[in-house]
Write an enzyme that holds these catalytic residues in place. Structure first.
Site, short mmCIF file in Angstrom:
data_model
loop_
_atom_site.label_atom_id
_atom_site.label_comp_id
_atom_site.label_asym_id
_atom_site.label_seq_id
_atom_site.Cartn_x
_atom_site.Cartn_y
_atom_site.Cartn_z
N LEU A 1 0.91 -1.24 0.15
CA LEU A 1 0.12 -0.07 -0.13
C LEU A 1 0.72 1.34 0.13
O LEU A 1 0.39 2.39 0.30
CB LEU A 1 -1.00 0.04 1.30
CG LEU A 1 -1.92 -1.03 1.33
CD1 LEU A 1 -2.96 -1.19 2.45
CD2 LEU A 1 -2.69 -1.08 0.10
N SER A 2 2.24 1.11 -0.41
CA SER A 2 2.98 2.21 -0.38
C SER A 2 2.66 3.25 -1.25
O SER A 2 2.67 4.72 -1.03
CB SER A 2 4.35 1.73 -0.78
OG SER A 2 5.19 0.98 0.26
N THR B 1 11.37 -3.80 -0.86
CA THR B 1 10.66 -4.80 0.15
C THR B 1 11.14 -6.16 -0.48
O THR B 1 11.90 -6.40 -1.29
CB THR B 1 9.11 -4.59 -0.09
OG1 THR B 1 8.80 -5.51 1.06
CG2 THR B 1 8.65 -4.99 -1.38
N LYS C 1 15.78 -6.58 -0.17
CA LYS C 1 16.39 -5.74 0.59
C LYS C 1 17.80 -5.95 0.89
O LYS C 1 18.92 -5.01 1.17
CB LYS C 1 15.87 -5.68 2.16
CG LYS C 1 14.57 -5.07 2.09
CD LYS C 1 13.88 -5.44 3.33
CE LYS C 1 12.49 -4.95 3.41
NZ LYS C 1 12.08 -3.68 4.21
N ALA D 1 13.81 -14.93 8.79
CA ALA D 1 15.19 -14.40 8.83
C ALA D 1 15.39 -13.56 7.29
O ALA D 1 16.50 -13.56 6.86
CB ALA D 1 16.21 -15.62 8.78
N GLY D 2 14.40 -13.00 7.05
CA GLY D 2 14.27 -12.29 5.69
C GLY D 2 14.89 -10.84 6.09
O GLY D 2 15.57 -10.35 6.94
N ARG E 1 12.41 -21.36 8.82
CA ARG E 1 12.41 -22.69 8.47
C ARG E 1 13.68 -23.13 7.77
O ARG E 1 13.87 -24.36 7.69
CB ARG E 1 11.16 -22.73 7.27
CG ARG E 1 9.63 -22.65 7.77
CD ARG E 1 8.89 -21.89 7.02
NE ARG E 1 8.86 -20.86 6.48
CZ ARG E 1 8.19 -20.20 5.71
NH1 ARG E 1 7.04 -20.71 5.12
NH2 ARG E 1 8.39 -18.78 5.30
N VAL F 1 4.74 -8.19 11.23
CA VAL F 1 5.05 -6.97 10.25
C VAL F 1 3.95 -6.86 9.27
O VAL F 1 4.20 -5.82 8.70
CB VAL F 1 6.65 -7.37 10.00
CG1 VAL F 1 7.50 -7.28 11.05
CG2 VAL F 1 6.63 -8.37 8.78
N GLY G 1 1.68 -4.56 11.56
CA GLY G 1 2.89 -3.71 11.21
C GLY G 1 2.51 -2.27 10.49
O GLY G 1 3.17 -1.84 9.95
#
Length: 264
Positions: A15-16, A61, A65, A126-127, A150, A209, A232
Site C-alpha cells: 500500500l506504499s 521490499t 533488501k 530471517a528475511g 524454516r 510485520v 505492522g
C-alpha cells in the site's frame, strides 16, 4: 514530474503508493509513486534509471533488501550494520541505500507503549527486515533475542551479523515476552504458521510485520490465547515517513486520515 517506486516480488499487497501519493498530493508536489514487480536480473537497470534521473527514489521490499546492495554506490551507517536496505536515492551522483525500517519499528513500538527493557524477543523468520528489528530491539534494551527460521542457513546468516542472538529450531517455542512474525506467512488469508503457541500463557505481545491484511491468522491466534496483538501498520507508516522526508525534505502528517488509508 518526479517518479518514485516501491519494488518487490510479490508486490500487489503493498500500500506504499496509496500512502506516498496521499502525502505527495497533500504537499502539492509534482511527483508520482508507483509499485513495480521485479526479478533479480532487473536490479541493475533499475539503478541505471536512478543514475540517469528517470527515477528519483525507490523503496525496497521482499526479497530485495539484501540483494540490491551490490548494485549501490554507498550505504548509510544503519544499512551497513544491518546489511539491509529499504530506501534508495541519488546523492552527489551516487546511488545511496538507507534503512528506515529501524526507525519505523522503534517508533511503532514506542507508540503502542511496550517497554522493551529486559524483555525476551522471539522473531520468526530471517528475511530482509529481521536485521532491522534486531538492531532496534538491542537499541531499546531487550535482554535476549531469539530467531527461528524454516531454512536454518538463513538464520545462521543473521547470526553472523549479530553474534549475541540465539538460534531456535523451527517448531520449538521458547519462553518469550514478545513474538514477531517477520515471515511472509500471512500475506494470503489462508496462510498459517503452524506453530503451537498454546502453552505460552497470556499477556505476551504478538506482533506481525504484515499490515495487509490487517489481521493475519497469527494475530487471530495470539488474541484467542489472551495476548495483546499488533500488526505492522505503524511500522510501515513510520518507515515511509522517514523515506518521504529523505526524498522531499518534508515531514508528512501522520493522523487518523493517514492511518485509515491503510485499513483493508
Amino acid at each position: 514530474m518526479k517518479k518514485y517506486l516501491v519494488i518487490g516480488n510479490p508486490i500487489n499487497h503493498s500500500l506504499s503508493p496509496e500512502l506516498h501519493n496521499h502525502w505527495i498530493k497533500q504537499n502539492g508536489l509534482d511527483a508520482i509513486y508507483e509499485k513495480r514487480k521485479l526479478d533479480n536480473n532487473d536490479l541493475e537497470n533499475l539503478i541505471l534509471d536512478i543514475k540517469k534521473g528517470n527515477i528519483k527514489g525507490v523503496n525496497v521490499t521482499v526479497p530485495f533488501k539484501n540483494t540490491i546492495i551490490p548494485f549501490l554506490d554507498d550505504l548509510s551507517i544503519e544499512a551497513k550494520k544491518t546489511h539491509s536496505v529499504n530506501t534508495i536515492h541519488l546523492k552527489n551522483k551516487k546511488v545511496v541505500g538507507h534503512n528506515t525500517d529501524i526507525t519505523g519499528f522503534e517508533t511503532a513500538i514506542q507508540n503502542i507503549k511496550f517497554d522493551f527493557k529486559k524483555k525476551k524477543i522471539f522473531i520468526l523468520g530471517a528475511g530482509g527486515v529481521v536485521p532491522s528489528i534486531i538492531y532496534a530491539s538491542v537499541k531499546m534494551g531487550s535482554s535476549e533475542i531469539m530467531i527461528s527460521n524454516r531454512t536454518e542457513r538463513k538464520a545462521i546468516e543473521i547470526k553472523n551479523i549479530f553474534n549475541n542472538i540465539k538460534l531456535v529450531k523451527w517448531g520449538e517455542i521458547p519462553d518469550f515476552d514478545f513474538v514477531i512474525n517477520a515471515t511472509s506467512l500471512g500475506l494470503n488469508q489462508d496462510d498459517k504458521i503452524n506453530l503451537d503457541f498454546n502453552k505460552v500463557g497470556e499477556n505476551k505481545l504478538f506482533y506481525d510485520v504484515i499490515y495487509n491484511p490487517s489481521e493475519t491468522n497469527f494475530l487471530r491466534l495470539g488474541k484467542k490465547l489472551g495476548n495483546k496483538c499488533e500488526n505492522g501498520k505503524l511500522m510501515f507508516i513510520y518507515q515511509a515517513f522517514s523515506a518521504f522526508k529523505l526524498w522531499h525534505g518534508i515531514e508528512p502528517s501522520i493522523n487518523e486520515e493517514t492511518i485509515k488509508i491503510l485499513d483493508r
